[in-house]
Design a protein around this motif. Sequence first.
Motif, PDB file in Angstrom:
ATOM      1  N   UNK A 139     -22.945  29.028  92.259  1.00  0.00           N
ATOM      2  CA  UNK A 139     -22.910  30.473  92.038  1.00  0.00           C
ATOM      3  C   UNK A 139     -23.882  31.120  93.014  1.00  0.00           C
ATOM      4  N   UNK A 140     -23.431  32.154  93.665  1.00  0.00           N
ATOM      5  CA  UNK A 140     -24.289  32.795  94.643  1.00  0.00           C
ATOM      6  C   UNK A 140     -23.958  32.394  96.077  1.00  0.00           C
ATOM      7  N   UNK A 141     -23.157  31.318  96.241  1.00  0.00           N
ATOM      8  CA  UNK A 141     -22.702  30.946  97.593  1.00  0.00           C
ATOM      9  C   UNK A 141     -22.029  32.137  98.258  1.00  0.00           C
ATOM     10  N   UNK A 142     -21.138  32.739  97.482  1.00  0.00           N
ATOM     11  CA  UNK A 142     -20.491  33.963  97.904  1.00  0.00           C
ATOM     12  C   UNK A 142     -20.177  34.696  96.621  1.00  0.00           C
ATOM     13  N   UNK A 143     -20.573  35.953  96.556  1.00  0.00           N
ATOM     14  CA  UNK A 143     -20.447  36.660  95.274  1.00  0.00           C
ATOM     15  C   UNK A 143     -18.996  36.732  94.796  1.00  0.00           C
TER      16      UNK A 143
END
Lengths: 560, 395
Positions: free
Chosen positions: A275-279
């Motif tokens: 999570x957070x790699x790409x919103x």
Amino acid sequence: MSKIICQCGHENPEGSELCQACGRTLTEAAAKRKTHDVMRYEGMARRSQTYHSSIIDKIWNFFSSVKVGVTLIFITLVASAIGTIFPQEFFIPQNIPAVEYYESRYGIAGKIYYVLGFHDLYGSWWFMLLVAAIGTSIIIASLDRGIPLYKALKKQRVERHDSFLKRQRIYTAYEGNASDDVIERIGEGLRKRRYKVKAENGHLLAEKNRFSRWGPYINHVGLIIFLIGAMLRFVPGMYVDEILWIREGETRSIPGTEQEYFLKNDGFTLETYQEGDSEVFDQTIQRTGAIAKNFQTDAILYKRDENAVAGSQDELTEVDHHAIQVNVPMKFDQFALYQTDYIENELYKMNFTMDNKETGEPVGAFTVDLFNPETSGVYELEEGYSVELTGYYPDFSGFEDGEPQSDSPLPNNPAFLFNMVSPEHPDGEVAFVAIQQNLEPLGPNEYEISFNGIETRDLSGLTVRKDLTLWILALGGAIFMFGVVIGAYWNHRRVWIKKGPDSILYAAGHTNKNWYGLKKDIAPAFEYAGLDQPMDHQELKESDSSAKEEEESGTTRQHK
Amino acid sequence: MAQLASISSTLLYIAFLLYLVATVFFAGSIKSKKHTNQTGKNRWATIGITITLIGFASQLGYFITRWIASGHAPVSNLFEFITFFAMMLVASFIIIYFIYRLHILGVFALPIALLIIAYSSMFPRDISPLIPALQSDWLAIHVSTVAAGEAILAISFVAGLIFLLKDIDLSKGGKQAFWLESVLFGIILVLGFVLSATAFSVAGYESEFTFVNADEEETTVQYAMPALVTPNEGELLTEGAFSTGLEMHELVNAPRLNTVIWSIGVGAILYLLIRLITRRTVAALFQPLVKKANLDMLDEIGYRSVLIGFPVFTLGGLVFAMIWAQIAWTRFWGWDPKEVWALITWLFYAAFLHLRLSRGWEGNRSAWLAVIGFVIIMFNLVAVNLIIAGLHSYA
């Protein structure tokens, strides 16, 4: 061989429907057939339509029939669909015999499926036979039609008999228009449209894109090459399909390379999206849980020196070094290595301590490599202390007659028989150690072995593939595509212009397909010559019948 | 990026609305009294095709913005693929329209595209990251070519359907009238699915079951519609949710069967209502629309779209598919169900072309084949993913 002599004097081979010189219809039967059907192969004699007596004729006629070909296609189609009802044998879990799997999982339907052999449908003799029959049909049907068609189109005459022109779907007789000037203009107009125009005694034959007629035969050649390529897989040496399981840090010979190539696994990586790699991905990850991002084996490829001893790993030279990922195989020689499987965290080493039972104090620590336990069997600890490994059971399954048993050489459930040497017990005390289990088979001991953690490593499953048939398949595929494209995207179009008696101008057009395109294509040439465009008799027929229909139902008035 | 993703969704929504409006104009064009020959220039049709083009541009905008937002070609799950298929269907319609200028095509092609977009949005619409097997340029190449090929082939279905609506004498009944009505009933069932799924989703319905799957493991499953059938040894976890307690065999995917039952139920009610209110069959309702259609032209368009679509499909569905399969799965062919159904589709259209070229199957028979071909394509598109599990189950 008997000949059919046309009224124009031309000798046609037996079986011809149209005279190859003037285009007159030669037989009663041909006269009754639709023009479109007669024109398909230019009214040429075809072997399958001419000879019916010998056994070879019969076989030839059977396979040359499109009806038979289409039937074979439909049978193959239905069979292929049946093969997807339940998973094929190669998709089911390997540890259960197919005979049990189908019945236990799919009940009576599964049993029937298995008994009928549908679990290995695509490898069955009858499926192969079907494909072979289609192949035969493709060859014979193409020869039966392609050769006569080629001959007919090659020696076309410009002037055709009136009856030939009249039969065509696009046909008009223009009265009082047969001046050389008009014909000249039509020819010029057609040339502008890239027709090749031949003139003879004032008559014209305009033709374009004849090559499109070869499309079906070319694509059939491509298919045959493809099928041959697919068969060649069964020739020894053409095809390798092996699995190489390789642990991190290991170097193994690559199966299928005759001990010539070796591979070292320099580490296996499994990454998942965070999570957070790409919103934009967060929602999906929250909904479905972890999603794999990368499977990767950092691999080093070695080649064995030519005069090295077979099986030895001493004389290896590094050839290549890169990461093998899904979609990024490592290629060498004629081989490719693919990332296809993995096992995470296989037990690798176990750490132990030897403790004094009473005080709980350790007197030394040691590590057992589960794949390569100390060869001498002795782990030296502090001064005066040592542990001897007297028995190793990598896949411990219990005792039999007091003896510990191991199911396999893989460390799935390792157990050990240790002899603990201490100053108090120079001959040692015996301890049996397994996961969650500590036995003292020869009576109570003063010392004990405690488990002190493990080390794990990953296994990478690589598929080793060599397929020397690929270029043949690629060639077949390319020829097929070429044939299918020229056959589908171009149309063979012809226009005949004939100067008749009494200044009548006959114009006829024919195409193998896309009549709408033909009409649009030739209209400007006729316009240029000051004529209406020639009529499409099929369309006329239809509008006649629909007009009649409307009259009958009384609806005509509404839309006038 | 998140903002771009939301712009993307809005553009798709706009495209949907525009196709809807364009359909109305195309319908107007064939009704127009001034205009009897059904082709060529006509003000209604000009407006219709213009709106279609704007809608297409908007959908293209959806596609590009979603590509930028996700970093990969948005053809990686069922929602994205089916939406892209619908976009290609509209593109094919536009191309065929500019060749033949046959207005009636729009009256049928656009609603089918609309229904397909609506259907696609019943699947999860989140942007998902690519699993390793899909991380390749071949994803965009293979999938877009397959979708384009299938979409062009689908135009032959549209032409075939119009052909049959005009050609079949409904007053006499018979087999053909029955099957034509069945095809239309099938389309209404899809509408039934879209309506019921949307209704429950808007109402916020959701329930959860625990159950024992075929591998004897206990897992949970979500229901988006009230449970008419429950999974093997299923137990309802959600309080106050509806359940009949009618347990299914362990091999049956109960929530999917449940959705199918709801869709058929709602679709059937819809169909019966239409029949009761209008007192005519659905085919008979459509027939006045096609009265002026030119059968010869429709037959030609149907055949032409198969001729254009077949090589594209072969290239995408077999050639590119095999190249990628060799790279990603180590073998160019592995009898995966999706592969097999691509082969079946290919064999079917090959048979279509042979029947047409060599056996003179034109007009009515050719139209029926086009309808069957579309059924096969839809089966491969939807059912193989949902019913038959395989390597291609990316939904």
